[in-house]
Design an enzyme around this catalytic site. Structure first.
Site, PDB file in Angstrom:
ATOM      1  N   SER A 240      -6.610  61.403  57.522  1.00  0.00           N
ATOM      2  CA  SER A 240      -5.645  62.253  58.226  1.00  0.00           C
ATOM      3  C   SER A 240      -6.433  63.229  59.107  1.00  0.00           C
ATOM      4  O   SER A 240      -7.664  63.188  59.154  1.00  0.00           O
ATOM      5  CB  SER A 240      -4.778  63.009  57.229  1.00  0.00           C
ATOM      6  OG  SER A 240      -5.570  64.000  56.599  1.00  0.00           O
ATOM      7  N   LYS A 241      -5.713  64.090  59.775  1.00  0.00           N
ATOM      8  CA  LYS A 241      -6.350  65.029  60.707  1.00  0.00           C
ATOM      9  C   LYS A 241      -7.459  65.847  60.050  1.00  0.00           C
ATOM     10  O   LYS A 241      -8.477  66.132  60.653  1.00  0.00           O
ATOM     11  CB  LYS A 241      -5.294  65.988  61.272  1.00  0.00           C
ATOM     12  CG  LYS A 241      -4.412  65.345  62.312  1.00  0.00           C
ATOM     13  CD  LYS A 241      -4.035  66.357  63.403  1.00  0.00           C
ATOM     14  CE  LYS A 241      -3.293  65.666  64.528  1.00  0.00           C
ATOM     15  NZ  LYS A 241      -1.992  65.123  64.062  1.00  0.00           N
TER      16      LYS A 241
END
Ligand code: GLU
Ligand code: ZN
Length: 312
Positions: A240-241
């Site tokens: 994810s980010k």
């Protein structure tokens, strides 16, 4: 004469492709190229609020940059179009007409107390099955899901069996905002495009029994399914980010050569070893063909990858 293999990548143009998407796309392409099949690009822009043509253009450019090519798609044509879901209303309408459906006026709030599956999804309790609870409200359309078990054998995940009526309940086919639901669109399109092989991320494994149940009810042929692992970050969690992993466009714009990205993605599932630093997509096909011949991807290894040294 045996059946032509037809596979696809089906991105939703709602943002940029991150490395996890890129790896799934690369693997779906690789599997079809290994098996000398037809590869299709389908743009899943059913969500009219979130889909944007700019995202589509960027995604397709990024995938081409990575080295993928497709035989049919929105930008190259083909005999099984349209290749954008926003142009397929008629197909969905016809499918809907074949199913036993009802109008559901339930809001998220109405369903807040409903039971949930192990994946946290609402199991629809059937509130509107006899009559809409709240006739003054706009309604979604649900399929009255017939009882019974749905089973299949996934090429990577093994045997999956689910009682869709019990574990999911009646499925939304058309949303309250009039957009078609992903579950309906994906099944109808895989049927209309004669897709024989679906290779996609493991996050969609849980949706597959629903899709098969729907395909069977619509009398569509069933594709074979292969759900591949999602990329994990160094902490072992889904990318994810927060992992600072760049998206595909960012790598391209930073001047990183595509063969380096392909090599890293291939390493991350154990297709090549860590001594390989650059590899084009066609070279990856050749490497895998030496190992598995024309039978397609056989084995993937889930490796945890650090994305820190991309620039170097
Ligand atoms: N459009 C879906 C997504 O981007 C993929 C659908 C599929 O591969 O079946 O998550
Ligand atoms: Zn309802």
């Amino acid at each position: 004469m045996h059946q032509q293999i037809r596979g696809r990548y089906a991105p939703s143009p709602t943002g940029r492709l991150h490395l996890g998407n890129a790896r799934t796309a690369l693997l779906s392409w690789l599997d079809i190229r290994l098996r000398r099949g037809v590869y299709i690009m389908r743009v899943e822009d059913v969500d009219s609020q979130r889909s944007r043509p700019e995202y589509e253009a960027r995604m397709l450019d990024d995938l081409r940059w990575l080295g993928l090519d497709w035989d049919e798609g929105p930008d190259v044509g083909g005999n099984y179009g349209p290749y954008r879901q926003s142009a397929c209303h008629e197909r969905y309408r016809q499918a809907l007409a074949k199913l036993d459906t009802f109008a559901c006026t339930c809001t998220r709030k109405d369903l807040a107390q409903a039971p949930r599956s192990h994946t946290g999804e609402v199991i629809y309790p059937g509130y509107c099955r006899q009559a809409p609870c709240n006739p003054d409200r706009g309604s979604a359309i649900r399929w009255r899901v017939p009882p019974g078990q749905v089973g299949f054998c996934d090429r990577f995940a093994g045997t999956v069996i689910e009682d869709v009526a019990r574990d999911t309940g009646d499925i939304i086919l058309r949303r309250r905002d009039r957009d078609w639901a992903y579950q309906l669109a994906v099944v109808v399109d895989d049927g209309a495009m004669a897709i024989t092989d679906v290779l996609r991320g493991a996050d969609l494994l849980a949706s597959t029994p629903r899709q098969l149940h729907l395909a069977r009810a619509l009398g569509l042929p069933e594709p074979s399914y292969a759900h591949v692992p999602l990329i994990l970050g160094e902490d072992g969690r889904k990318l994810s980010k927060s992992h600072r992993a760049p998206d595909l466009s960012a790598l391209r714009e930073a001047g990183i050569p595509a063969p380096r990205v392909v090599a890293r993605l291939a390493q991350s599932v154990g297709l090549v070893d860590t001594s390989v630093h650059e590899l084009t997509a066609p070279q990856l096909v050749e490497t895998c063909r030496q190992r598995w011949g024309d039978e397609g991807l056989k084995q993937l290894e889930q490796r945890i990858v650090s994305w820190d040294s991309w620039g170097g």
